[in-house]
Design an enzyme around this catalytic site. Structure first.
Site, PDB file in Angstrom:
ATOM      1  N   GLU A 104      -3.472  13.113   0.417  1.00  0.00           N
ATOM      2  CA  GLU A 104      -4.762  12.695   0.972  1.00  0.00           C
ATOM      3  C   GLU A 104      -5.579  13.904   1.389  1.00  0.00           C
ATOM      4  OE1 GLU A 104      -4.028   9.254   3.780  1.00  0.00           O
ATOM      5  OE2 GLU A 104      -5.025   8.403   2.013  1.00  0.00           O
ATOM      6  N   HIS A 135       0.810  -1.217   0.000  1.00  0.00           N
ATOM      7  CA  HIS A 135       0.000   0.000   0.000  1.00  0.00           C
ATOM      8  C   HIS A 135       0.844   1.268   0.000  1.00  0.00           C
ATOM      9  CE1 HIS A 135      -3.258  -2.685   0.885  1.00  0.00           C
ATOM     10  NE2 HIS A 135      -2.771  -3.010   2.064  1.00  0.00           N
ATOM     11  N   THR A 148      -6.276   6.662   7.775  1.00  0.00           N
ATOM     12  CA  THR A 148      -6.875   6.783   6.449  1.00  0.00           C
ATOM     13  C   THR A 148      -6.907   5.452   5.703  1.00  0.00           C
ATOM     14  OG1 THR A 148      -4.798   7.381   5.371  1.00  0.00           O
ATOM     15  CG2 THR A 148      -6.116   9.191   6.292  1.00  0.00           C
ATOM     16  N   THR A 149      -6.528   4.383   6.404  1.00  0.00           N
ATOM     17  CA  THR A 149      -6.626   3.034   5.831  1.00  0.00           C
ATOM     18  C   THR A 149      -7.375   2.152   6.824  1.00  0.00           C
ATOM     19  OG1 THR A 149      -4.522   2.455   6.853  1.00  0.00           O
ATOM     20  CG2 THR A 149      -4.455   3.175   4.563  1.00  0.00           C
ATOM     21  N   HIS A 204       1.965   8.970   0.729  1.00  0.00           N
ATOM     22  CA  HIS A 204       0.851   8.804  -0.209  1.00  0.00           C
ATOM     23  C   HIS A 204       1.192   9.618  -1.449  1.00  0.00           C
ATOM     24  CE1 HIS A 204      -1.827   7.142   2.965  1.00  0.00           C
ATOM     25  NE2 HIS A 204      -1.101   7.914   3.748  1.00  0.00           N
ATOM     26  N   HIS A 241       5.195   6.993   6.496  1.00  0.00           N
ATOM     27  CA  HIS A 241       4.921   6.459   5.163  1.00  0.00           C
ATOM     28  C   HIS A 241       4.424   7.587   4.276  1.00  0.00           C
ATOM     29  CE1 HIS A 241       1.113   6.354   7.368  1.00  0.00           C
ATOM     30  NE2 HIS A 241       0.627   6.775   6.223  1.00  0.00           N
ATOM     31  N   HIS A 284       3.127  11.044   6.203  1.00  0.00           N
ATOM     32  CA  HIS A 284       2.477  10.867   7.503  1.00  0.00           C
ATOM     33  C   HIS A 284       3.471  10.265   8.484  1.00  0.00           C
ATOM     34  CE1 HIS A 284      -1.752  10.641   5.495  1.00  0.00           C
ATOM     35  NE2 HIS A 284      -1.341  11.880   5.682  1.00  0.00           N
TER      36      HIS A 284
HETATM   37 ZN   LIG Z   1      -1.142   7.744   5.771  1.00  0.00          ZN
END
Ligand SMILES: [Zn+2]
Ligand SMILES: *[C@@H]1O[C@H](CO)[C@@H](O)[C@H](O)[C@H]1NC(C)=O
Ligand SMILES: *[C@@H]1O[C@H](CO)[C@@H](O)[C@H](O)[C@H]1NC(C)=O
Length: 377
Positions: free
Chosen positions: A144, A106, A238-239, A134, A132, A157
């Protein structure tokens, strides 16, 4: 008579000056929304960014009313002078300390040692656990959070948990369990040496499940220098499982990566289907009445501008300071104009009465004569 003229000209010019100063408003225009994709996970179960609508089926919190990310509408944020600068400690790591960087299908996730902590800005202490990213794809941005509808190229993040809990797993289910620090990544003119510490290893973790050890570096370099201007709200991971236990900080200053670095981020990884790992972001979630606080004043208002000196030149200036400069200029020009107008009116007045007395036919001559004898009149 001349006093009235002075007043009128002052008012007129002050108004003109103010209008001029007010017109230099900043504008950030709306961006584009793209199809969804993927992200970090402590996860069990299978989920992808192609089925974000279905996340709530297996993970009920994902359908909750305190979800992240959100669009931050800067005209609706509430300025809170109580939000102190975020303070980080233990973020600078020696190269001898190796960190695990992995592709979890991911995102690219860097595990962080327990020495990293947030020591101020929040009421409680939080310890870092991982960071991590995005990102989007060559055809569109992939942050995001969005600001006034604008999506940025990418977003980092840094995930922390409250030190009053034993570990991240335990903390993540409590309302005050987690803090995530978020910052936007944009393309700039130079290579970013801090991000390079991660990006140069992405080739080693192209496939899902791969991992590599990365020498320690100053992790704080991945976050903005300005830790005092940020947005704050209560939200979620957010996951999946989307736990609604995150106190979010989204920084106003953005991070700059070179074009080459950004394309390396977009192009390096593959997901579990061995397809390019791209667009791993979730779309903005409904606020459901939540408030978003700002640690700084986001809009021009008639109130005082209490900000101290700025060190956020990289994100572009804020309009606040030019407002006062405009006012001062307006008054200055008003006064200058009024003095000129007053002198001219006095001059006219004197010569009109002189003219009347002289009853002259050749005005130009009279005026000339009068001007030279002005002092004695
Ligand atoms: Zn994140
Ligand atoms: C977040 O939630 C806590 C606990 O309910 C509350 O005290 C705080 O005011 C909320 N923060 C914001 C920005 O709404
Ligand atoms: C930073 O704040 C300014 C002022 O409100 C706003 O216009 C801009 O969009 C913000 N940028 C980010 C990345 O938060």
């Amino acid at each position: 008579m001349s006093r009235a003229a002075l007043r009128v000209s002052l008012l007129l010019l002050a108004a003109l000056g103010r209008a001029g100063a007010g017109s230099q408003q900043h504008q950030e225009q709306g961006g584009e929304d793209l199809p969804p994709s993927k992200e970090k996970g402590t996860g069990h179960g299978h989920w992808t960014y192609d089925d974000t609508d279905q996340w709530g089926v297996d993970y009920p919190d994902c359908a909750g009313n305190m979800q992240s990310p959100i669009d931050i509408d800067t005209t609706k944020t509430v300025f809170s002078p109580h939000l102190r600068p975020i303070q980080l400690s233990g973020y600078s790591l020696p190269a001898s300390q190796k960190l695990k960087l992995s592709n979890n299908g991911h995102t690219a996730l860097l595990e962080l040692p327990e020495s990293l902590a947030i020591t101020d800005g929040y009421a409680q202490q939080y310890r870092a656990v991982q960071l991590h990213l995005h990102w989007g794809s060559p055809s569109g941005p992939g942050s995001e959070h969005t600001i006034d509808g604008r999506r940025f190229a990418a977003e980092i993040h840094v995930v922390h948990y409250n030190t009053k809990y034993y570990n991240f797993q335990e903390a993540m289910v409590y309302p005050d369990g987690l803090v995530v620090l978020g910052a936007f990544l944009e393309v700039g003119p130079r290579e970013n040496p801090y991000y390079q510490e991660i990006l140069e290893h992405l080739y080693d973790i192209q496939r899902k499940g791969q991992q590599v050890l990365v020498p320690g570096f100053n992790i704080a370099g991945l976050l903005p220098a300005n830790l005092k201007h940020y947005f704050h709200y209560n939200g979620s991971l957010t996951t999946p499982a989307c736990y609604q236990t995150v106190k979010w900080t989204v920084f106003n200053q953005t991070m700059l990566l070179s074009r080459g670095q950004m394309s390396r981020l977009l192009m390096s990884l593959r997901n579990d289907d061995s397809k390019a790992l791209q667009n791993n972001y979730r779309l903005a979630q409904d606020l459901h009445g939540r408030q978003v606080l700002a640690s700084f004043q986001t809009t021009l208002s008639s109130g005082d501008d209490t900000r101290a000196g700025d060190d956020d030149s990289r994100t572009g200036g804020h309009p606040g300071s030019s407002f006062h400069a405009g006012d001062v200029l307006a008054v200055l020009f008003g006064v200058l104009f009024a003095i000129t107008a007053l002198a001219f009116l006095l001059y006219l007045y004197k010569h009109r009465s002189q003219n009347a007395r002289l009853d002259s036919q050749t005005k130009s001559k009279v005026i000339y004569t009068a001007a030279t004898t002005d002092n004695t009149a």
